[in-house]
Design a protein around this motif. Structure first.
Motif, mmCIF file in Angstrom:
data_model
loop_
_atom_site.group_PDB
_atom_site.id
_atom_site.type_symbol
_atom_site.label_atom_id
_atom_site.label_comp_id
_atom_site.label_asym_id
_atom_site.label_seq_id
_atom_site.Cartn_x
_atom_site.Cartn_y
_atom_site.Cartn_z
ATOM 1 N N GLY A 1 13.236 68.930 77.501
ATOM 2 C CA GLY A 1 14.208 68.338 78.403
ATOM 3 C C GLY A 1 14.040 68.804 79.836
ATOM 4 O O GLY A 1 13.472 69.862 80.117
ATOM 5 N N ILE B 1 9.802 65.575 80.031
ATOM 6 C CA ILE B 1 10.502 64.857 78.972
ATOM 7 C C ILE B 1 9.523 64.087 78.088
ATOM 8 O O ILE B 1 9.677 64.043 76.864
ATOM 9 C CB ILE B 1 11.581 63.927 79.572
ATOM 10 C CG1 ILE B 1 12.726 64.782 80.130
ATOM 11 C CG2 ILE B 1 12.100 62.938 78.545
ATOM 12 C CD1 ILE B 1 13.825 63.998 80.814
ATOM 13 N N CYS C 1 18.476 68.875 77.685
ATOM 14 C CA CYS C 1 17.987 68.086 78.819
ATOM 15 C C CYS C 1 19.068 67.938 79.885
ATOM 16 O O CYS C 1 20.198 67.552 79.606
ATOM 17 C CB CYS C 1 17.522 66.712 78.361
ATOM 18 S SG CYS C 1 16.845 65.720 79.710
#
Length: 388
Positions: free
Chosen positions: A319, A314, A292
């Motif tokens: 991510g 998310i 992420c």
């Protein structure tokens, strides 16, 4: 603390501008926005809720919501010319092709969209003439939106239209008479995938092609509210919004994904997904260790969301890939690996987010240049939760 006198003056200023605009000739004068919304099953209450949300998104006082609603209702007074360069048309598609039209997309259908190659019926020489007519008729008054990167120095790599004009030539020509210019999407804002290594066409962002003020609205694609919100801002103020270092409007790109992420608490607690599909993923833990890029990305995705505002990457379990940042194709990849300090040198001398993700339990938060590097300040008294 808000200044009541300043807000009152601003309210009066916007009111006067909207009154002036309302007296201008309207595109499709036989239509009004409320009727168009009603056709889509959107009632007045929903519209005013949208106006309140848009007002908050633009960082204006709640009392300005009626002005935002008025701006939307007279949006067909402001002509828009939308050009396509080297891109996938995804920014347009995300705004116009939704199965469940939002108020934002209905408003964009309602505005005076003078030229947009994806949805116009004309083609060839007729399309070229339509563009020239729109530029001449609305000179000095239209909003120019450009989607896609543009080759520079090798302009012939993007030759378009019946007259064989290059994309760079068309952008420069259309920009001359524009009252406001918006680079829509990451390709137009920063070059996008076309400008990724090795960039054989020498694609560049719009800001490298023309010499006028440009507001970048990056994202792959950007939120429809970030597109429509800029139109609303210009209608209300008659000027461009405050911007950050990358010419992105601060009302939309003023916070990092990490700051407002619904999984932020898990990061602070040292609870990370180790691999996609593991138990930690089922528990909704932080996705930093599987790539992420939220700590390095400025956008309002977590607030606005996608798919009729129901979800975002998310929340869905993947991510952030940093798509609203310059050169993200090169600097943020591999997208499933954490970025750590390999791009951003911090005062912690290499002990950045990656190091922290392997060691922290309880985190002491502090402000740093990158923000996430603050998590390198850890407590040695707490066990690594990954080892529990």
């Amino acid at each position: 603390m808000q200044n009541p006198d300043k807000n009152n003056r601003l309210f009066e200023q916007i009111t006067a501008r909207l009154e002036r605009l309302s007296r201008l000739e309207a595109h499709n004068a036989d239509k009004d926005l409320n009727t168009e919304l009603d056709k889509k099953g959107i009632n007045r209450r929903d519209f005013m809720k949208w106006a309140g949300a848009m007002t908050a998104t633009l960082a204006l006082p709640a009392s300005f919501a009626p002005l935002t609603a008025k701006a939307a209702e007279i949006a067909n007074r402001i002509p828009v010319i939308w050009l396509h360069m080297a891109e996938c048309t995804g920014c347009s598609e995300s705004l116009l092709r939704t199965e469940d039209p939002s108020i934002d997309s209905v408003i964009f259908d309602y505005i005076n969209l003078e030229y947009h190659e994806t949805i116009m019926a004309a083609s060839g020489y007729q399309a070229e003439q339509n563009l020239e007519n729109a530029i001449a008729k609305h000179k000095g008054n239209y909003i120019l939106m450009v989607e896609g990167g543009i080759p520079q120095g090798t302009e012939y790599f993007l030759t378009i239209g019946a007259n064989g004009r290059t994309g760079a030539e068309e952008c420069r020509h259309a920009a001359e008479g524009a009252a406001a210019i918006f680079a829509i999407g990451t390709c137009s804002s920063f070059g996008g995938v076309q400008a990724a290594y090795p960039n054989p066409s020498n694609a560049k962002p719009l800001s490298k092609i023309i010499n006028k003020p440009i507001i970048n609205v990056p994202g792959c694609p950007p939120s429809e509210k970030n597109i429509v919100g800029n139109v609303m801002y210009f209608i209300m103020f008659g000027t461009l919004p405050a911007v950050d270092a990358y010419n992105r409007p601060t009302w939309a790109y003023g916070h990092r994904i990490h700051d407002l992420c619904e999984r932020r608490g898990h990061f602070d607690a040292g609870e990370f997904v180790q691999s996609f599909g593991d138990q930690n993923a089922e528990n909704g833990f932080c996705l930093y260790k599987v790539g992420c890029k939220g700590p390095y990305t400025f956008n309002n995705c977590s607030k606005l969301r996608f798919n009729s505002h129901t979800s975002w990457p998310i929340q869905a379990g993947h991510g952030c890939i940093g798509c609203s940042e310059p050169n993200f194709w090169d600097t943020m990849s591999p997208f499933e690996e954490p970025i750590g300090n390999r791009l951003f040198h911090t005062s912690y001398d290499g002990i950045g987010a990656d190091k922290t993700a392997n060691t922290i339990g309880t985190v002491i938060l502090a402000a740093t240049a990158v923000g996430i590097a603050a998590h390198a300040v850890v407590s040695s008294l707490v066990k690594n939760k990954d080892e529990q």
